[in-house]
Scaffold this motif. Structure first.
Motif, PDB file in Angstrom:
ATOM      1  N   LYS A 189       0.826  -1.214   0.000  1.00 55.12           N
ATOM      2  CA  LYS A 189       0.000   0.000   0.000  1.00 55.12           C
ATOM      3  C   LYS A 189       0.860   1.265   0.000  1.00 55.12           C
ATOM      4  CE  LYS A 189      -4.632   0.335   1.054  1.00 55.12           C
ATOM      5  NZ  LYS A 189      -5.686  -0.424   1.708  1.00 55.12           N
ATOM      6  N   SER A 190       1.856   1.295   0.861  1.00 58.58           N
ATOM      7  CA  SER A 190       2.650   2.528   0.950  1.00 58.58           C
ATOM      8  C   SER A 190       3.509   2.708  -0.305  1.00 58.58           C
ATOM      9  CB  SER A 190       3.498   2.543   2.225  1.00 58.58           C
ATOM     10  OG  SER A 190       4.346   1.431   2.265  1.00 58.58           O
ATOM     11  N   ALA A 191       3.975   1.598  -0.892  1.00 57.52           N
ATOM     12  CA  ALA A 191       4.741   1.706  -2.147  1.00 57.52           C
ATOM     13  C   ALA A 191       3.852   2.269  -3.247  1.00 57.52           C
ATOM     14  CB  ALA A 191       5.297   0.342  -2.551  1.00 57.52           C
ATOM     15  N   GLN A 192       2.604   1.817  -3.283  1.00 53.98           N
ATOM     16  CA  GLN A 192       1.683   2.322  -4.311  1.00 53.98           C
ATOM     17  C   GLN A 192       1.370   3.799  -4.087  1.00 53.98           C
ATOM     18  OE1 GLN A 192      -1.351  -0.713  -3.947  1.00 53.98           O
ATOM     19  NE2 GLN A 192      -0.835  -1.500  -5.986  1.00 53.98           N
ATOM     20  N   MET A 193       1.282   4.194  -2.823  1.00 53.15           N
ATOM     21  CA  MET A 193       0.989   5.594  -2.537  1.00 53.15           C
ATOM     22  C   MET A 193       2.161   6.506  -2.881  1.00 53.15           C
ATOM     23  SD  MET A 193      -1.308   5.281   0.915  1.00 53.15           S
ATOM     24  CE  MET A 193      -0.838   6.893   1.540  1.00 53.15           C
ATOM     25  N   GLU A 194       3.363   5.989  -2.704  1.00 52.84           N
ATOM     26  CA  GLU A 194       4.572   6.766  -3.030  1.00 52.84           C
ATOM     27  C   GLU A 194       4.649   7.072  -4.525  1.00 52.84           C
ATOM     28  OE1 GLU A 194       7.794   7.849  -1.470  1.00 52.84           O
ATOM     29  OE2 GLU A 194       6.353   7.889   0.175  1.00 52.84           O
ATOM     30  N   MET A 195       4.126   6.114  -5.324  1.00 53.64           N
ATOM     31  CA  MET A 195       4.283   6.229  -6.779  1.00 53.64           C
ATOM     32  C   MET A 195       3.017   6.814  -7.380  1.00 53.64           C
ATOM     33  SD  MET A 195       6.098   2.612  -7.666  1.00 53.64           S
ATOM     34  CE  MET A 195       6.133   3.025  -9.410  1.00 53.64           C
ATOM     35  N   SER A 196       3.196   7.804  -8.244  1.00 51.95           N
ATOM     36  CA  SER A 196       2.004   8.403  -8.848  1.00 51.95           C
ATOM     37  C   SER A 196       1.543   7.580 -10.054  1.00 51.95           C
ATOM     38  CB  SER A 196       2.303   9.836  -9.267  1.00 51.95           C
ATOM     39  OG  SER A 196       3.337   9.850 -10.211  1.00 51.95           O
ATOM     40  N   MET A 197       2.402   6.676 -10.539  1.00 51.63           N
ATOM     41  CA  MET A 197       2.043   5.867 -11.707  1.00 51.63           C
ATOM     42  C   MET A 197       1.584   4.489 -11.261  1.00 51.63           C
ATOM     43  SD  MET A 197       5.158   6.611 -14.301  1.00 51.63           S
ATOM     44  CE  MET A 197       5.184   7.985 -15.435  1.00 51.63           C
ATOM     45  N   VAL A 198       0.798   3.851 -12.092  1.00 51.54           N
ATOM     46  CA  VAL A 198       0.346   2.499 -11.808  1.00 51.54           C
ATOM     47  C   VAL A 198       1.465   1.514 -12.180  1.00 51.54           C
ATOM     48  CG1 VAL A 198      -1.370   0.744 -12.339  1.00 51.54           C
ATOM     49  CG2 VAL A 198      -2.012   3.156 -12.351  1.00 51.54           C
ATOM     50  N   ALA A 199       1.817   0.626 -11.264  1.00 55.18           N
ATOM     51  CA  ALA A 199       2.769  -0.421 -11.607  1.00 55.18           C
ATOM     52  C   ALA A 199       1.979  -1.612 -12.127  1.00 55.18           C
ATOM     53  CB  ALA A 199       3.604  -0.808 -10.395  1.00 55.18           C
ATOM     54  N   GLU A 200       1.985  -1.748 -13.465  1.00 59.02           N
ATOM     55  CA  GLU A 200       1.190  -2.798 -14.105  1.00 59.02           C
ATOM     56  C   GLU A 200       1.528  -4.182 -13.565  1.00 59.02           C
ATOM     57  OE1 GLU A 200      -1.243  -3.040 -16.199  1.00 59.02           O
ATOM     58  OE2 GLU A 200      -1.466  -1.079 -17.145  1.00 59.02           O
ATOM     59  N   GLY A 201       2.776  -4.371 -13.191  1.00 62.95           N
ATOM     60  CA  GLY A 201       3.210  -5.673 -12.699  1.00 62.95           C
ATOM     61  C   GLY A 201       2.426  -6.148 -11.489  1.00 62.95           C
ATOM     62  N   TYR A 202       1.914  -5.199 -10.733  1.00 62.58           N
ATOM     63  CA  TYR A 202       1.117  -5.548  -9.557  1.00 62.58           C
ATOM     64  C   TYR A 202      -0.134  -6.322  -9.980  1.00 62.58           C
ATOM     65  CZ  TYR A 202      -1.935  -4.987  -5.510  1.00 62.58           C
ATOM     66  OH  TYR A 202      -2.795  -5.227  -4.469  1.00 62.58           O
ATOM     67  N   TYR A 203      -0.856  -5.776 -10.951  1.00 65.67           N
ATOM     68  CA  TYR A 203      -2.067  -6.450 -11.433  1.00 65.67           C
ATOM     69  C   TYR A 203      -1.718  -7.702 -12.231  1.00 65.67           C
ATOM     70  CZ  TYR A 203      -3.943  -1.952 -10.122  1.00 65.67           C
ATOM     71  OH  TYR A 203      -4.263  -0.824  -9.407  1.00 65.67           O
ATOM     72  N   ALA A 204      -0.653  -7.588 -13.012  1.00 61.08           N
ATOM     73  CA  ALA A 204      -0.255  -8.717 -13.865  1.00 61.08           C
ATOM     74  C   ALA A 204       0.060  -9.953 -13.029  1.00 61.08           C
ATOM     75  CB  ALA A 204       0.951  -8.324 -14.715  1.00 61.08           C
ATOM     76  N   THR A 205       0.665  -9.738 -11.864  1.00 60.36           N
ATOM     77  CA  THR A 205       1.008 -10.862 -11.001  1.00 60.36           C
ATOM     78  C   THR A 205      -0.230 -11.666 -10.630  1.00 60.36           C
ATOM     79  OG1 THR A 205       2.851  -9.599 -10.077  1.00 60.36           O
ATOM     80  CG2 THR A 205       2.081 -11.490  -8.796  1.00 60.36           C
ATOM     81  N   LYS A 206      -1.262 -10.942 -10.247  1.00 60.00           N
ATOM     82  CA  LYS A 206      -2.498 -11.623  -9.859  1.00 60.00           C
ATOM     83  C   LYS A 206      -3.105 -12.357 -11.057  1.00 60.00           C
ATOM     84  CE  LYS A 206      -6.439 -11.197  -6.914  1.00 60.00           C
ATOM     85  NZ  LYS A 206      -6.931 -10.395  -5.785  1.00 60.00           N
ATOM     86  N   SER A 207      -3.126 -11.670 -12.204  1.00 59.46           N
ATOM     87  CA  SER A 207      -3.729 -12.271 -13.392  1.00 59.46           C
ATOM     88  C   SER A 207      -2.982 -13.517 -13.831  1.00 59.46           C
ATOM     89  CB  SER A 207      -3.744 -11.253 -14.536  1.00 59.46           C
ATOM     90  OG  SER A 207      -4.460 -10.100 -14.160  1.00 59.46           O
ATOM     91  N   ALA A 208      -1.661 -13.421 -13.880  1.00 60.23           N
ATOM     92  CA  ALA A 208      -0.855 -14.560 -14.339  1.00 60.23           C
ATOM     93  C   ALA A 208      -1.010 -15.734 -13.369  1.00 60.23           C
ATOM     94  CB  ALA A 208       0.614 -14.161 -14.447  1.00 60.23           C
ATOM     95  N   PHE A 209      -1.000 -15.427 -12.097  1.00 60.07           N
ATOM     96  CA  PHE A 209      -1.148 -16.471 -11.078  1.00 60.07           C
ATOM     97  C   PHE A 209      -2.487 -17.185 -11.236  1.00 60.07           C
ATOM     98  CE2 PHE A 209      -2.401 -17.980  -6.851  1.00 60.07           C
ATOM     99  CZ  PHE A 209      -1.270 -18.687  -6.470  1.00 60.07           C
ATOM    100  N   LYS A 210      -3.548 -16.388 -11.395  1.00 60.15           N
ATOM    101  CA  LYS A 210      -4.891 -16.952 -11.558  1.00 60.15           C
ATOM    102  C   LYS A 210      -4.998 -17.812 -12.812  1.00 60.15           C
ATOM    103  CE  LYS A 210      -8.581 -13.958  -9.746  1.00 60.15           C
ATOM    104  NZ  LYS A 210      -9.366 -12.780 -10.235  1.00 60.15           N
ATOM    105  N   LEU A 211      -4.436 -17.323 -13.904  1.00 60.81           N
ATOM    106  CA  LEU A 211      -4.481 -18.085 -15.160  1.00 60.81           C
ATOM    107  C   LEU A 211      -3.822 -19.443 -14.963  1.00 60.81           C
ATOM    108  CD1 LEU A 211      -3.626 -15.390 -17.865  1.00 60.81           C
ATOM    109  CD2 LEU A 211      -5.762 -16.683 -17.679  1.00 60.81           C
TER     110      LEU A 211
END
Lengths: 332, 332
Positions: free
Chosen positions: A272-294
């Motif tokens: 959470k705090s890493a995401q708040m520090e960054m103003s940009m979306v780190a796509e890898g965060y979402y990609a991790t969940k998607s790839a894992f689920k697939l």
């Protein structure tokens, strides 16, 4: 130069870079952005206020709009460059008929709501035939496009002629292109590399050095090959620029926000705090969940030690240091 | 721990790192160095004066000598870590019988006088059977071994048991190992990666950015695969750490003297002045000539655009900027 009309959907750095490339060749480029402020700023100052703001546009070349339907109706070739987490809500606004248009994905992830690649999503929900679906893959940091540093793109489409057409309007003195028929594989590669960049960042944050990073990347490309092969088996050279090159530019570059995000996690920030520090979306965060689920859906799971490790850290609350200590025994 | 006696020949940074690794496991390690000064300094200060000087040795673990024959007679396993350009003259001093010993190459090039890999040289000139010849491959910067940062080595020998034995004495809390039977391929990889690191340095010196570097590396690994396959055809995964990993750590790391050398060339230094600036030998300089010559001997030449480009710059007096401009059209 081209009778076809092109439009870009999105206003982040990669979207802005693609608009710049198109402006090298076309008299007019459609550009949809959600933010009214961004549009107003572009009209007044001729540059994107938030991303690649050094790039000056000529307003007479841009058809700007905050109305996604206006731009969708305008263009023949629709290039989507919206972060995967926001795609779904943006596409819900679409009400014009796009069934005859060419859809190009420059999205760096899969839709978290459906687990589909953008192309698959358009095919299933908008009845776009696969021959009208393309992908723009790197390796290409938007920041270097802004600087007009030589970069290579791979344009994928099962319709070779469409791939060549799109390649042609993107080429310039600083952009070289090649075409490919591996639409699914290149789009997965674009997504997966962001996970590996997060992993590289975590490793760096934890204090692992260059020797380890190279082993991590060497394992990552083998893991990517296994993942993509399972999803879509066809002849491909995983060491081509669209796969290995894109992995490297993201994993090694200081421009990469995924690596930066991972680095903060490795240094002890919470997600959470890493995401708040960054103003940009780190796509890898979402990609991790998607790839894992697939992979969870596979009857026989593919061996994905790196993706699983990142998933444990980002989604299962496990300690990065401990997870990586275990991971080091699974790499070679 | 081991009944066999091991010795390292050479006193550069990689030699020093290997002695350190062996000292983690062995009561005594033989160490031959040409320089009397280095030996005296080690005896007095317990560290190598010129390389990895932060590494402290215990003198009771070291059998130091300036006499190559003394150390060759002492050891069962002889690990050579001498720059390829000096190997030949060093080996001319050898007069003890080494025909029953195991020879291990940690040399990063081929012998310029003969165009042979170290293993081939020992096989042809010292009648060492191939089962007694091994290779230590990275990816591993010596500097990170000094810092005890986790690193992975690949130990190759056609005799699997010998490879495992050697792996065992090199392993420690910061060194993981794997074994391979591709002695020739891993030794060529060690040499070729230095050429690509020079190329990466030249590109950087000329102002090419990260996007281009990733394309260069993606093309380099494909070129390396073609080169090695032509030299010694067997089943190998070129993306394993010993090939791709080693290429990446050398091509991307700031520790790499080959990259540094290339960078100076790209910035406009002449070959001679770049070599004078650097106190270390850039193996890639010699490797370029050797690899080029080997390919010249092929009836049907392998396509090696990167090696050929570096050769043109280093040996044919061509302008780096022009050569790379042409090279960019050959990459994809």
């Amino acid at each position: 130069m081209s009778a076809l009309k092109y439009a870009v959907f999105g206003s982040g750095s990669w979207a802005t870079a693609i608009v710049k490339m198109l402006c090298e060749n076309l008299d007019e480029v459609g550009w949809y952005m959600r933010s009214i402020y961004t549009k107003e700023h572009l009209l007044k100052e001729q540059h994107n206020p938030s991303y690649l703001s050094s790039v000056e546009f000529h307003l007479d070349q841009l058809k700007l709009s905050n109305d996604i339907n206006e731009i969708a109706a305008y263009a023949d070739v629709l290039i989507f460059v919206i972060p995967s987490a926001f795609i779904h809500s943006e596409l819900e606004k679409l009400n014009v008929d796009i069934s005859n248009k060419t859809i190009v994905s420059a999205v760096k992830g899969i839709l978290p709501e459906t687990g589909l690649l953008l192309g698959e999503h358009f095919h299933e929900n908008f009845q776009i035939p696969y021959d009208n679906i393309g992908v723009i893959a790197g390796p290409c940091h938007a920041e270097e496009v802004a600087l007009e540093r030589l970069s290579y793109l791979t344009i994928s489409c099962s319709d070779k002629k469409k791939a060549q057409q799109l390649a042609k309007v993107l080429e310039s003195h600083y952009i070289k292109t090649k075409t490919s028929d591996d639409v699914i594989g290149t789009e997965y590669a674009v997504m997966l590399k962001n996970i590996y960049a997060v992993a590289a960042g975590i490793a760096h944050g934890l204090g692992y050095g260059d020797n380890f990073q190279s082993v991590l990347m060497s394992n990552a490309i083998r893991e990517m090959k296994r993942f993509i092969k399972k999803m879509h088996k066809m002849k491909r050279n995983i060491n081509n620029s669209a796969y290995l090159g894109d992995l490297l530019v993201t994993g090694y570059s200081t421009f990469s926000r995924n690596r930066m995000f991972g680095n903060m996690i490795g240094k002890g920030y919470t997600v959470k705090s890493a995401q708040m520090e960054m103003s940009m979306v780190a796509e890898g965060y979402y990609a991790t969940k998607s790839a894992f689920k697939l992979n969870e859906k596979n009857k026989k799971k593919t061996r994905l030690p790196i993706i699983n490790a990142v998933h444990e850290i980002l989604y299962e609350g496990k300690d990065a240091k401990k997870v990586f200590l275990k991971l080091t025994d699974k790499l070679d």
